[in-house]
Design a protein around this motif. Sequence first.
Motif, PDB file in Angstrom:
ATOM      1  N   ALA A   1       0.850  -1.197   0.000  1.00 27.42           N
ATOM      2  CA  ALA A   1       0.000   0.000   0.000  1.00 27.42           C
ATOM      3  C   ALA A   1       0.880   1.239   0.000  1.00 27.42           C
ATOM      4  N   VAL A   2       0.385   2.289  -0.641  1.00 28.95           N
ATOM      5  CA  VAL A   2       1.032   3.604  -0.631  1.00 28.95           C
ATOM      6  C   VAL A   2      -0.032   4.629  -0.280  1.00 28.95           C
ATOM      7  N   ARG A   3       0.256   5.475   0.702  1.00 32.98           N
ATOM      8  CA  ARG A   3      -0.709   6.488   1.129  1.00 32.98           C
ATOM      9  C   ARG A   3      -0.459   7.825   0.435  1.00 32.98           C
ATOM     10  N   HIS A   4      -1.460   8.672   0.462  1.00 36.28           N
ATOM     11  CA  HIS A   4      -1.274  10.034  -0.022  1.00 36.28           C
ATOM     12  C   HIS A   4      -0.143  10.700   0.759  1.00 36.28           C
ATOM     13  N   GLY A   5       0.782  11.348   0.045  1.00 32.94           N
ATOM     14  CA  GLY A   5       1.868  12.055   0.704  1.00 32.94           C
ATOM     15  C   GLY A   5       2.978  11.171   1.219  1.00 32.94           C
ATOM     16  N   GLU A   6       2.981   9.903   0.842  1.00 34.45           N
ATOM     17  CA  GLU A   6       3.957   8.959   1.368  1.00 34.45           C
ATOM     18  C   GLU A   6       4.953   8.531   0.288  1.00 34.45           C
ATOM     19  N   ILE A   7       6.212   8.398   0.688  1.00 33.05           N
ATOM     20  CA  ILE A   7       7.254   7.856  -0.179  1.00 33.05           C
ATOM     21  C   ILE A   7       7.585   6.452   0.332  1.00 33.05           C
TER      22      ILE A   7
END
Length: 509
Positions: free
Chosen positions: A286-292
């Motif tokens: 998973a990748v969240r908004h604003g996440e690297i």
Amino acid sequence: MAEPILEMRGITKRFPGVLALDDVTLTVQRGAIHAICGENGAGKSTLMKVLSGVYPHGSYDGEIVFEGKPIEFSNIRQSESAGVVIIHQELALIPELSIAENIFLGNETSTRGVISWDEANHRAIELMARVGLRENPLTPVKHLGIGKQQLVEIAKALSKEVKLLILDEPTAALNDDDSTHLLDLLKGLQGKGITSIMISHKLNEIERVSDAITIIRDGRTIETLDVSAGDVDEDRIIRGMVGRDLEHRFPDHAPSIGEVLLEVRDWTVMHPQDHSRVVIKDVDLAVRHGEIVGIAGLMGAGRTELARSIFGRSYGSRTQGTMRLDGKELHLKSVTDAIKAGIAYVSEDRKGLGLNLLDDIKTSISAAALDKLRRGLTVDEREEVVVAERYRTSFNIKAPTITAGVRKLSGGNQQKVVLSKWMYTDPQLLILDEPTRGIDVGAKFEIYGIIQSLAREGKGVLVISSELPELLGLCDRIYTLAEGVITHEFSREDATQESLMRYMTADAR
């Protein structure tokens, strides 16, 4: 002190609108391994092309003295006859020809105009043994990995009685084992009296094998460091390259992470030719908004295959599992579908897959989002110019105009063009595959800043990198991948190089 094998004095080289080299001096001692360092676009490769005759005498100012005599090479054949051989970053091998044919291409052994292939193959075996290649000399080069192709290039140089070997980014595309073997080979050749000049951005490798380091910045010689004298480390080299201390290799980053953007569940991908072979197995990420988010894995772990399968199923014969973007399940059948859905992918091979090297900057930036410029059946060329100029300025692309060909740009500036192209598609998720490969520390810092600015805008970023310090310094969270399987998930605080490597080498099956 013994007479140097090479002196380049006052070398100045101009291109239209660009002063590439400005009064550069270089002295290389006989039998040394001499490194040349500098940021992308500093003039390193241009200097070596002047030396090797790619840029012939008369096209530059200054003097070159080789083995105590002034030389005026008009072409590569003359420089090779004198014992100066250059191996470019883009290897000059023909994939369909055999190892032996490539080694002696243009330097064939013949009697009365007839090539003796028996003699060529026999000599090829001897030369291959010198560089550690044990393959059959009749093997087509296309069946070799990039590391062994580099060794073929060196064997080719040895066939020309090389005295001064020039290597331009020889380990840029190699894994750690192949890089170590190549550097050990250079030390071995040094023991046999061969002088080497190596251009590289890998400062740890330069420290390990070099006797001297010349730093070039903005087309000028800054200094030459004697490694044996001590006090030469990465920070010292960087200070010379960029003209300042880089106390922090990464820009300051205060993440603001939101809800889940990308969610991949039970993702399984089959090999494109062997439909029974599983390449990616049951991956959840998973990748969240604003996440690297980083993906760490050894060569062959399936990192690129995973990224490309997410990007419009551009890899794999069959893909199973679910993918959601902002909660909406996606059924992507092509790259076009992925772009329309808000996904972008920066390939690890910027010259082969990221750019058309025949295009200019303007055309390259607009290539993935021409629909945004379409006016009926035509493209709004005035708007295309405005867009390209905006990215040239905001991404600090160093080129005289947006009509400059991308082929002539440095690696770092080419990468900025690729990033510009994909940012113009306005993606929600950006996948970056080896985003700083072959790029100097200064350009890396700029690209890290671009990545972090995307995260601040609320976009999600998925980064694949072979450089563990890069993942540790850049990412908010890191997955480890081994044999196509996610083996662990690390928070920024818990990840170390040792812990990442432990799970990168885990038995995933």
